[in-house]
Scaffold this motif. Structure first.
Motif, PDB file in Angstrom:
ATOM      1  N   VAL A 233       0.812  -1.448   0.379  1.00  0.00           N
ATOM      2  CA  VAL A 233      -0.042  -0.392   0.255  1.00  0.00           C
ATOM      3  C   VAL A 233       1.283   0.407   0.404  1.00  0.00           C
ATOM      4  N   ALA A 234       2.633   1.251   1.069  1.00  0.00           N
ATOM      5  CA  ALA A 234       2.823   2.599   0.771  1.00  0.00           C
ATOM      6  C   ALA A 234       3.480   2.806  -0.540  1.00  0.00           C
ATOM      7  N   GLY A 235       4.258   2.026  -1.068  1.00  0.00           N
ATOM      8  CA  GLY A 235       4.330   2.157  -2.880  1.00  0.00           C
ATOM      9  C   GLY A 235       3.681   2.263  -3.644  1.00  0.00           C
ATOM     10  N   PHE A 236       2.172   1.901  -3.276  1.00  0.00           N
ATOM     11  CA  PHE A 236       1.278   2.427  -4.282  1.00  0.00           C
ATOM     12  C   PHE A 236       0.591   3.337  -4.037  1.00  0.00           C
ATOM     13  N   VAL A 237       0.222   4.357  -2.670  1.00  0.00           N
ATOM     14  CA  VAL A 237      -0.269   5.321  -3.131  1.00  0.00           C
ATOM     15  C   VAL A 237       1.082   6.883  -2.786  1.00  0.00           C
ATOM     16  N   GLY A 238       2.013   6.358  -2.479  1.00  0.00           N
ATOM     17  CA  GLY A 238       3.757   7.429  -2.880  1.00  0.00           C
ATOM     18  C   GLY A 238       4.769   6.244  -3.020  1.00  0.00           C
ATOM     19  N   LYS A 239       5.010   7.007  -4.258  1.00  0.00           N
ATOM     20  CA  LYS A 239       6.766   6.596  -4.702  1.00  0.00           C
ATOM     21  C   LYS A 239       7.547   6.446  -3.000  1.00  0.00           C
ATOM     22  N   GLY A 240       8.716   5.425  -2.774  1.00  0.00           N
ATOM     23  CA  GLY A 240       9.605   5.611  -1.909  1.00  0.00           C
ATOM     24  C   GLY A 240      10.174   4.224  -1.164  1.00  0.00           C
ATOM     25  N   ARG A 273      13.769  -4.508  14.977  1.00  0.00           N
ATOM     26  CA  ARG A 273      14.156  -4.950  13.688  1.00  0.00           C
ATOM     27  C   ARG A 273      12.618  -4.566  12.925  1.00  0.00           C
ATOM     28  N   LEU A 274      12.913  -3.719  11.766  1.00  0.00           N
ATOM     29  CA  LEU A 274      12.235  -2.995  11.170  1.00  0.00           C
ATOM     30  C   LEU A 274      12.037  -2.502  10.057  1.00  0.00           C
ATOM     31  N   SER A 275      11.585  -2.461   8.883  1.00  0.00           N
ATOM     32  CA  SER A 275      11.448  -2.106   7.359  1.00  0.00           C
ATOM     33  C   SER A 275      10.527  -0.756   7.499  1.00  0.00           C
ATOM     34  N   LEU A 276      11.509   0.226   7.153  1.00  0.00           N
ATOM     35  CA  LEU A 276      11.088   1.917   6.998  1.00  0.00           C
ATOM     36  C   LEU A 276      11.080   2.588   6.133  1.00  0.00           C
ATOM     37  N   PHE A 277      10.219   2.739   5.528  1.00  0.00           N
ATOM     38  CA  PHE A 277       9.835   3.499   3.971  1.00  0.00           C
ATOM     39  C   PHE A 277       9.932   4.690   4.256  1.00  0.00           C
ATOM     40  N   ILE A 278      10.203   5.348   3.114  1.00  0.00           N
ATOM     41  CA  ILE A 278      10.961   6.725   3.753  1.00  0.00           C
ATOM     42  C   ILE A 278      10.367   7.925   1.877  1.00  0.00           C
ATOM     43  N   ARG A 279       9.880   8.362   1.479  1.00  0.00           N
ATOM     44  CA  ARG A 279       9.431   9.032   0.756  1.00  0.00           C
ATOM     45  C   ARG A 279      10.903  10.276  -0.366  1.00  0.00           C
ATOM     46  N   PRO A 280      10.874   9.962  -1.301  1.00  0.00           N
ATOM     47  CA  PRO A 280      11.947  11.180  -2.245  1.00  0.00           C
ATOM     48  C   PRO A 280      11.865  12.282  -1.313  1.00  0.00           C
ATOM     49  N   ALA A 281      10.782  12.875  -1.136  1.00  0.00           N
ATOM     50  CA  ALA A 281      10.931  14.018  -0.980  1.00  0.00           C
ATOM     51  C   ALA A 281      11.156  14.377   0.537  1.00  0.00           C
ATOM     52  N   ASP A 282      11.171  13.328   1.483  1.00  0.00           N
ATOM     53  CA  ASP A 282      11.829  13.175   2.583  1.00  0.00           C
ATOM     54  C   ASP A 282      13.461  13.635   2.867  1.00  0.00           C
ATOM     55  N   ILE A 283      13.643  13.244   1.628  1.00  0.00           N
ATOM     56  CA  ILE A 283      15.469  12.669   1.819  1.00  0.00           C
ATOM     57  C   ILE A 283      15.605  13.942   0.994  1.00  0.00           C
ATOM     58  N   ARG A 284      16.769  14.791   2.338  1.00  0.00           N
ATOM     59  CA  ARG A 284      17.036  15.914   1.636  1.00  0.00           C
ATOM     60  C   ARG A 284      18.974  16.257   1.350  1.00  0.00           C
ATOM     61  N   PRO A 285      19.289  16.652   0.333  1.00  0.00           N
ATOM     62  CA  PRO A 285      21.120  16.095   0.098  1.00  0.00           C
ATOM     63  C   PRO A 285      20.968  18.114   0.561  1.00  0.00           C
ATOM     64  N   SER A 286      22.710  18.102   0.968  1.00  0.00           N
ATOM     65  CA  SER A 286      22.875  18.894   1.284  1.00  0.00           C
ATOM     66  C   SER A 286      24.278  19.650   1.220  1.00  0.00           C
ATOM     67  N   ILE A 344       6.815   5.967   8.892  1.00  0.00           N
ATOM     68  CA  ILE A 344       6.339   4.925   8.083  1.00  0.00           C
ATOM     69  C   ILE A 344       6.898   3.232   8.538  1.00  0.00           C
ATOM     70  N   ALA A 345       6.330   2.461   9.322  1.00  0.00           N
ATOM     71  CA  ALA A 345       7.067   1.070   9.729  1.00  0.00           C
ATOM     72  C   ALA A 345       6.963   0.382   9.857  1.00  0.00           C
ATOM     73  N   PHE A 346       7.234  -1.266   8.899  1.00  0.00           N
ATOM     74  CA  PHE A 346       6.333  -2.488   9.737  1.00  0.00           C
ATOM     75  C   PHE A 346       7.421  -2.957  10.573  1.00  0.00           C
ATOM     76  N   ALA A 347       6.944  -4.147  10.572  1.00  0.00           N
ATOM     77  CA  ALA A 347       7.917  -5.047  11.519  1.00  0.00           C
ATOM     78  C   ALA A 347       8.130  -6.299  10.153  1.00  0.00           C
ATOM     79  N   ARG A 348       9.310  -6.586  10.790  1.00  0.00           N
ATOM     80  CA  ARG A 348       9.558  -7.445  10.065  1.00  0.00           C
ATOM     81  C   ARG A 348      10.055  -9.120  11.021  1.00  0.00           C
TER      82      ARG A 348
END
Length: 348
Positions: A233-240, A273-286, A344-348
């Motif tokens: 679901v996470a991947g279908f409603v938002g790229k990440g 241990r978790l699987s963490l879903f992170i969207r491109p807009a939340d990854i900030r290069p600097s 946005i985290a899912f159990a592993r």
């Protein structure tokens, strides 16, 4: 409150081949829902079962508390007070716009029929085209006429099968908002199927993700976006991207992107241990120094944003989407920070 539509453990398909199974959801009067999923996942199959065009293989469909479909028994489509807008609009090519819309108004007298058609054409903002034929209309106009024809018998529920798929992107978004406004104004509930996330978000009060033959999640668009029940679901409603993570405490985790701190707790114990879903807009290069560095391999200027394709030290490639005029050159080294406030985290 009795739901307008209720699906209980529904299985449906073709020729006894199950396409979708164990489907459960409810729709209240006036609600607009969308079934979102990849091509071939069974969205149209569900719509046809609700309309009464296909038999159900298990479970029940109820309308206003009354069973309209179950195994071996189904109320005919014409008795369900359900309108349908097909993907290709299915307008009668040999009939004028007036006659297409009036087709479902056989019980009306001549004067009442003319008034009803005029009101419907005004409703869909096409008051002066009643004498035209479908081939004389643009795609957007044909879509509006198909909507007017479906609304003519005043259905309790309107089903729409990819109604905007034949239109260009800008017109699709515009018509999606217009159709939502019309349905809300008329108080008509609706279910639309699509594979377009933005379209689904624009029109729906409730959203269901259909994949792998099952309904993965049903709720408001914001619930599915911020609280997806699984990675699919996470991947279908938002790229990440999914990242392996180790929970350090209630609000921090260790990942390939470094130690991440969040304002809201994970609800997981230290060491989990978790699987963490992170969207491109939340990854900030600097250009600042940081614990995790990446190489800019490619950049895409999209007008409203820039997407950077980044190479991590591990060899993994990820994306970052920036909505500000921050420019990083291909080949440069950047440090990475994660700006997400809600994990946005899912159990592993």
């Amino acid at each position: 409150m009795t739901p307008l539509l209720e699906l209980n453990s529904l299985s449906c398909g073709y020729d006894n081949a199950v396409i979708v199974e164990r489907l459960n959801f409810q729709l209240q009067s006036g609600e607009i829902a969308c079934l979102l999923g990849p091509s071939g996942c069974g969205k149209t199959t569900v719509l046809r079962a609700i309309a009464g065009f296909n038999p159900v293989l298990a479970g029940t469909i109820l309308q206003n508390g009354q069973t309209i479909s179950t195994v071996g028994s189904a109320l005919p489509p014409e008795q369900r007070s359900i309108g349908v807008v097909f993907q290709d609009y299915a307008l009668f090519p040999h009939l004028s716009v007036y006659d297409n819309i009036a087709f479902g108004l056989q019980k009306h007298s001549g004067a009442a029929k003319r008034q009803a058609v005029a009101e419907l054409l005004k409703l869909v903002e096409l008051p002066d085209i009643s004498a035209r034929y479908p081939h004389e209309l643009s795609g957007g106009q044909q879509q509006r006429v198909a909507l007017a024809r479906a609304l003519a018998p005043k259905p309790n529920l309107l089903l729409m099968d990819e109604p905007f798929s034949n239109l260009d992107t800008d017109l699709r978004r515009q018509l999606a908002l217009e159709v939502r406004a019309i349905l809300k104004d008329q108080g008509i509930a609706s279910i639309m199927v699509t594979h377009d996330q933005e379209e689904a978000f624009a029109i729906s009060d409730k959203l269901g993700i259909l994949a792998q033959g099952e309904l993965q999640q049903w709720g408001s668009p914001s619930e599915l976006y911020y609280q997806p029940v699984n990675p699919l679901v996470a991947g279908f409603v938002g790229k990440g991207e999914l990242f392996d993570a180790e929970c350090l405490n209630e609000t921090s985790v260790r990942t390939e992107l470094g130690t991440l701190e969040f304002a809201e707790p994970f609800g997981a114990q230290s060491g989990k241990r978790l699987s963490l879903f992170i969207r491109p807009a939340d990854i900030r290069p600097s250009h600042d120094s940081g614990s995790v560095m990446a190489t800019v391999e490619q950049k895409e200027f999209l007008g409203h944003s820039v997407v950077y394709h980044l190479l991590l030290p591990s060899g993994r490639r990820i994306e970052s989407e920036i909505f500000e005029p921050l420019m990083f050159e291909v080949g440069s080294q950047v440090s990475l920070h994660v700006a997400a406030h809600r994990p946005i985290a899912f159990a592993r």
